[in-house]
Design a protein around this motif. Structure first.
Motif, PDB file in Angstrom:
ATOM      1  N   GLN A  50       0.841  -1.190   0.000  1.00 54.13           N
ATOM      2  CA  GLN A  50       0.000   0.000   0.000  1.00 54.13           C
ATOM      3  C   GLN A  50       0.872   1.234   0.000  1.00 54.13           C
ATOM      4  N   ASP A  51       1.928   1.193   0.894  1.00 52.27           N
ATOM      5  CA  ASP A  51       2.773   2.379   0.983  1.00 52.27           C
ATOM      6  C   ASP A  51       3.564   2.592  -0.304  1.00 52.27           C
ATOM      7  N   LEU A  52       3.803   1.573  -1.058  1.00 52.85           N
ATOM      8  CA  LEU A  52       4.532   1.728  -2.316  1.00 52.85           C
ATOM      9  C   LEU A  52       3.577   1.974  -3.485  1.00 52.85           C
ATOM     10  N   GLY A  53       2.289   1.869  -3.246  1.00 51.52           N
ATOM     11  CA  GLY A  53       1.320   2.118  -4.315  1.00 51.52           C
ATOM     12  C   GLY A  53       1.172   0.948  -5.231  1.00 51.52           C
ATOM     13  N   LEU A  54       1.354  -0.199  -4.717  1.00 53.70           N
ATOM     14  CA  LEU A  54       1.217  -1.398  -5.521  1.00 53.70           C
ATOM     15  C   LEU A  54      -0.074  -2.112  -5.147  1.00 53.70           C
ATOM     16  N   GLU A  55      -0.611  -2.733  -6.196  1.00 53.95           N
ATOM     17  CA  GLU A  55      -1.798  -3.512  -5.939  1.00 53.95           C
ATOM     18  C   GLU A  55      -1.381  -4.864  -5.375  1.00 53.95           C
ATOM     19  N   VAL A  56      -2.146  -5.193  -4.335  1.00 59.78           N
ATOM     20  CA  VAL A  56      -1.790  -6.444  -3.670  1.00 59.78           C
ATOM     21  C   VAL A  56      -2.008  -7.626  -4.615  1.00 59.78           C
ATOM     22  N   SER A  57      -3.049  -7.509  -5.480  1.00 62.25           N
ATOM     23  CA  SER A  57      -3.373  -8.599  -6.372  1.00 62.25           C
ATOM     24  C   SER A  57      -2.340  -8.785  -7.465  1.00 62.25           C
ATOM     25  N   GLU A  58      -1.529  -7.744  -7.693  1.00 66.45           N
ATOM     26  CA  GLU A  58      -0.563  -7.805  -8.773  1.00 66.45           C
ATOM     27  C   GLU A  58       0.823  -8.266  -8.283  1.00 66.45           C
ATOM     28  N   VAL A  60       2.014 -10.967  -7.180  1.00 70.83           N
ATOM     29  CA  VAL A  60       2.497 -12.259  -7.650  1.00 70.83           C
ATOM     30  C   VAL A  60       2.787 -12.205  -9.138  1.00 70.83           C
ATOM     31  N   SER A  61       1.814 -11.583  -9.884  1.00 63.54           N
ATOM     32  CA  SER A  61       1.987 -11.547 -11.327  1.00 63.54           C
ATOM     33  C   SER A  61       3.153 -10.666 -11.723  1.00 63.54           C
ATOM     34  N   ARG A  62       3.393  -9.683 -10.919  1.00 65.54           N
ATOM     35  CA  ARG A  62       4.496  -8.783 -11.264  1.00 65.54           C
ATOM     36  C   ARG A  62       5.806  -9.287 -10.627  1.00 65.54           C
ATOM     37  N   MET A  63       5.770 -10.480 -10.096  1.00 62.12           N
ATOM     38  CA  MET A  63       6.976 -11.095  -9.548  1.00 62.12           C
ATOM     39  C   MET A  63       7.626 -10.223  -8.475  1.00 62.12           C
ATOM     40  N   PHE A  64       6.801  -9.868  -7.460  1.00 68.04           N
ATOM     41  CA  PHE A  64       7.258  -9.044  -6.328  1.00 68.04           C
ATOM     42  C   PHE A  64       8.327  -9.822  -5.547  1.00 68.04           C
ATOM     43  N   ARG A  65       9.415  -9.091  -5.303  1.00 70.34           N
ATOM     44  CA  ARG A  65      10.508  -9.674  -4.510  1.00 70.34           C
ATOM     45  C   ARG A  65      11.237  -8.574  -3.782  1.00 70.34           C
ATOM     46  N   MET A  66      11.866  -8.968  -2.626  1.00 68.82           N
ATOM     47  CA  MET A  66      12.536  -7.986  -1.757  1.00 68.82           C
ATOM     48  C   MET A  66      13.945  -8.507  -1.468  1.00 68.82           C
ATOM     49  N   TYR A  74      16.130 -10.405   7.728  1.00 68.69           N
ATOM     50  CA  TYR A  74      15.431 -10.061   8.971  1.00 68.69           C
ATOM     51  C   TYR A  74      13.928  -9.839   8.739  1.00 68.69           C
ATOM     52  N   PHE A  75      13.519  -9.461   7.500  1.00 67.81           N
ATOM     53  CA  PHE A  75      12.118  -9.075   7.239  1.00 67.81           C
ATOM     54  C   PHE A  75      11.585  -9.925   6.092  1.00 67.81           C
ATOM     55  N   GLU A  76      10.228  -9.959   6.016  1.00 71.55           N
ATOM     56  CA  GLU A  76       9.538 -10.736   5.000  1.00 71.55           C
ATOM     57  C   GLU A  76       8.226 -10.024   4.668  1.00 71.55           C
ATOM     58  N   VAL A  77       7.768 -10.181   3.365  1.00 69.40           N
ATOM     59  CA  VAL A  77       6.522  -9.551   2.898  1.00 69.40           C
ATOM     60  C   VAL A  77       5.506 -10.650   2.642  1.00 69.40           C
ATOM     61  N   ASN A  78       4.320 -10.430   3.150  1.00 67.70           N
ATOM     62  CA  ASN A  78       3.207 -11.353   2.895  1.00 67.70           C
ATOM     63  C   ASN A  78       2.611 -10.962   1.551  1.00 67.70           C
ATOM     64  N   LEU A  79       2.765 -11.807   0.527  1.00 69.13           N
ATOM     65  CA  LEU A  79       2.282 -11.492  -0.821  1.00 69.13           C
ATOM     66  C   LEU A  79       0.764 -11.472  -0.906  1.00 69.13           C
TER      67      LEU A  79
END
Length: 808
Positions: A50-58, A60-66, A74-79
């Motif tokens: 949300q803070d980055l302005g990304l759609e949560v639904s996208e 996976v399709s946009r291959m979100f990675r950190m 130390y940190f992890e994102v719940n896709l």
């Protein structure tokens, strides 16, 4: 091959950097979060999508990675929700150290289109680190000679936190010797120094343990501590000290060499070489101590070096010094008293101080024989000694004084029974085990003259033929005396007495004073003396002298030294002349009798009559043993008016002696002219005479009891005729047995019966000196009688018999 692989790896890393840089330039968003350190897994950080302005639904399709920049995952994102959460706790001090600002940079990459976002997570400090000292224990070494006011710098604590969480305050545990001085150099640097405020004494407190505490100002406060171990360095200001000023030990005298006596332990309050101690005997110690004991300078062990002897030294005083090895050494002293205990190692000593020997056999009871002293070098029961002698001795020990004894006579002694005593005196102590010593005392018994000489038999009997050679040895007597020396020296002598007509016995015999040999001084004449009885005295040379007597019976044996003596013819009628024989006499008429005697005895006096010329006897004969002349037939005128007979009288001695008698016979017509006894024995008379003769021979030759009974019986049946003449006379009967023994009986015979006053005839063996007597038979008291062994009964019965026999 390895070089090629390395070049490929480097090329890949460069390519990646170029791509990232390109993406960073393409992205246009940046998000900043803040999070306390040590947050747990799953802690919410922010709504990253949300803070980055990304759609949560996208996502996976946009291959979100950190991607984290080398800080770990130390940190992890719940896709599904786009939420950023803590994967693992973050330790700020580990990630950023002492940096005032600590942040973790994250790179978020999405495709279609490619965009890169920068995310910064600030890690906020919490007071999770306590102050930490460089070491847990800090060792300080301070000499006890350090002056008060001296400073000892220390090192402060470190707090990994920042800010107020790292601001520290210091505190020192309570003590009387040190204080803490904290010097602040700047806001973050402080130094804490120890200051000595009181002089140290290592011997009192060798070690000081202090706690230095550092406290931060965080909420809550955290503290850190360091242990300050302050060792007080020694100064040689203390002398060695023994545990006791005086040691008392006891050892037995038989303790072996090398045995431990005592182990000394001196202590020195100092340290290091100041407390290293060496032990020595005091220089002023007795040399005997150094000979008997040794000391180990390092261990302080005192051991036996020499042979201890309680009897020599009972107590040793040992002076010992202990010296430390510090600069300017200090010395301590002690004393050891070694008491030597007694062991029963000394045998009692026994000494005979004086002897009173020999002991007289008549010594009174209680006579002191010897003085004995005993001693024992041991002490106590080991030195108590008892003295004893074997039992069954006529002596006893009497204690006269301490350790002194007297050997006294307790019973009477007899030298003749025991001439000396070997007394074993034993001294025994009361130790355990007990020891003993013995000494032998030889006690000889001195003789006193308490025994008289004694002969082995009460009577000596000797047979001596008459006519012995003067000075001939007759016999020897010997007496013994059990005493010794002069008390046993025996001398012999004859006990003087009168013999016969007041002649002394010493005129007949003599005794050698030393040998006891008895000699005849003159020839013996049996016809004068048949038995000589005397006593020999044996006397010792003691004082007073003692004596003993023995009886000697000397029997004189007859020898045929006397020829028969014939009485003159006609002596029986009172007038000499021829014998008158009536012509009317028949055969067996006794016309006369030859009277002959022999001064000898026994066979030597047994007479035999025979006509010397048998052809000239005519009608006459003579009785062989009676001496009677009788007719052998009736007389005839042709025989002539007279006859002359020569009668030979012989004894039975060896050799035989003889005499002759001439008898004249006149033949007359008138019988009144015959004076001869007309009573003639015929028939039974001659057998009786022959029987008597035979019995007398049997008595003399056999001396048997059975024959004696017969003789007694015949004698009792003998009755003398009217004209029997009995005369007293001294007679001796001598009878020999088959073994040659002899019995003598000498007494006055009163009833010797002979026909026609014949003193001795051929039927009786009497001594020739029988006086003629015509009186009645008389009995006199016997003068002397001697009976020997088995002949005693024979002699008595013979005497009784001869007192009553009547011979025809």
């Amino acid at each position: 091959m390895a070089l090629l692989r390395r070049e490929t790896l480097v090329t890949g890393q460069l390519l990646r950097l170029v791509l990232l840089h390109t993406a960073w330039e393409v992205g246009s968003g940046q998000v900043r979060y803040s999070l306390p350190e040590e947050s747990k897994h799953g802690t919410f950080v922010g709504r990253l999508a949300q803070d980055l302005g990304l759609e949560v639904s996208e996502l996976v399709s946009r291959m979100f990675r950190m991607v984290s920049k080398g800080r770990g995952d130390y940190f992890e994102v719940n896709l599904q929700s786009g939420v950023l959460f803590v994967n693992s706790p973050v330790d700020r001090e580990e990630v950023c150290g002492q940096s005032p600002l600590c942040a973790i940079d994250l790179e978020v990459i999405v495709d279609k289109p490619l965009r890169i976002f920068h995310v910064e997570v600030e890690i906020q400090d919490i007071n999770d680190n306590a102050p930490v000292f460089p070491v847990n224990e800090l060792n300080l070494f301070i000499s006890e000679s350090t002056l008060p006011g001296s400073r000892f710098p220390g090192e402060g604590a470190f707090d990994a936190d920042i800010g107020t969480n790292s601001l520290l305050t210091y505190k020192l545990s309570s003590n009387e010797f040190f204080t803490l001085d904290v010097q602040k150099k700047n806001d973050k640097s402080k130094s804490a120094e120890l200051v000595l405020r009181k002089a140290l004494d290592r011997e009192e407190i060798p070690l000081h343990n202090l706690l230095l505490t550092a406290t931060d100002r965080g909420k809550p406060e955290l503290t850190g501590t360091v242990q300050l171990v302050i060792t007080v360095l020694d100064v040689n200001d203390n002398a060695p000290v023994f545990g006791q000023s005086v040691y008392e030990v006891s050892v037995t005298e038989n303790t072996t060499v090398g045995e431990l006596v005592v182990k000394l332990n001196a202590t020195d309050l100092d340290e290091g070489i100041n407390k290293d101690i060496a032990y020595y005997f005091n220089i002023l110690s007795d040399p005997e101590v150094k000979d008997m004991f040794s000391i180990d300078s390092h261990t302080g062990e005192i051991r036996i070096k020499g042979e201890l002897d309680f009897e020599g030294t009972k107590l040793y005083e040992i002076q010992v010094q202990a010296t430390d090895e510090g600069h300017a050494p200090m010395v301590g002293h002690c004393k050891i008293l070694v008491e030597v205990l007694d062991v029963n190692d000394n045998v009692p000593e026994l000494a005979v101080t004086s002897l009173y020997l020999p002991v007289l056999e008549d010594a009174p009871l209680g006579t002191v024989v010897a003085l004995i002293s005993v001693s024992d070098r041991d002490s106590g029961d080991n030195g108590k000694v008892t003295c004893s002698i074997p039992p069954d001795l006529p002596f006893q020990l009497v204690s006269t004084f301490k350790n002194y004894h007297s050997l006294v006579l307790a019973e009477a002694v007899d030298r003749e029974r025991v001439s000396e005593y070997k007394i074993l005196v034993t001294a025994r102590d009361e130790g355990a085990p007990s020891l003993s010593a013995s000494s032998s005392i030889l006690v000889p018994i001195a003789d006193v003259n308490d025994n008289a000489p004694a002969f082995p038999q009460p009577v000596y009997t000797v047979f001596v033929k008459e006519n012995n050679r003067p000075g001939a040895h007759l016999l020897s007597v010997s007496a013994s005396d059990p005493d010794v020396r002069e008390n046993a020296f025996v001398s012999y002598s004859v006990v003087e007495r009168s013999v016969g007509e007041q002649q002394p016995v010493s005129s007949y015999i003599s005794v050698h004073s030393e040998s006891g040999h008895i000699y005849g001084l003159q020839p013996f004449d049996y016809e004068e003396l048949q038995v000589l009885q005397f006593q020999v005295s044996a006397r010792d040379a003691g004082f007073p002298s003692l004596c003993g007597n023995v009886t000697v019976q000397l029997f004189v044996l007859d020898e045929n030294d006397n020829a028969p003596a014939v009485s003159p013819p006609g002596s029986g009628r009172g007038s000499p002349g021829p014998e008158l024989v009536p012509l009317s006499a028949g055969a067996g008429h006794v016309v006369g009798k030859i009277r002959a005697v022999d001064a000898d005895s026994g066979y030597n006096a047994w007479l035999r009559y025979e006509v010397q010329e048998a052809g000239a006897a005519g009608p006459f004969r003579v009785g062989v043993y009676s001496g009677e002349i009788s007719t052998t037939r009736a007389l005839e005128e042709a025989d002539g008016p007279s006859q002359r007979l020569v009668i030979l009288v012989k004894d039975h001695g060896e050799p035989a002696l003889s005499a002759t008698a001439t008898v004249s016979l006149s033949l007359v017509e008138s019988p009144q002219a015959v004076k001869w006894d007309s009573r003639q024995r015929v028939g039974s008379e001659r057998p009786l005479v022959d029987m008597n003769v035979s019995l007398m021979i049997a008595i003399c030759s056999l001396s048997g009891l059975f024959v004696l009974v017969i003789v007694v019986y015949v004698g009792l049946r003998c009755h003398p005729g009217p004209e029997v003449m009995c005369g007293p006379g001294k007679a001796t009967v001598v009878c020999s047995s088959e073994v040659g023994s002899w019995s003598y009986s000498q007494r006055q015979i009163q009833n010797l019966c002979v026909r026609e006053v014949t003193a001795k005839n051929d039927l009786m063996v009497f001594s020739p000196n029988v006086p003629h007597s015509s009186g009645n038979v008389g009995i006199e008291k016997p003068q002397q009688e001697l009976t020997l062994k088995s002949s005693a009964v024979v002699s008595q019965m013979t005497e009784s018999l001869f007192g009553n026999i009547c011979m025809l």
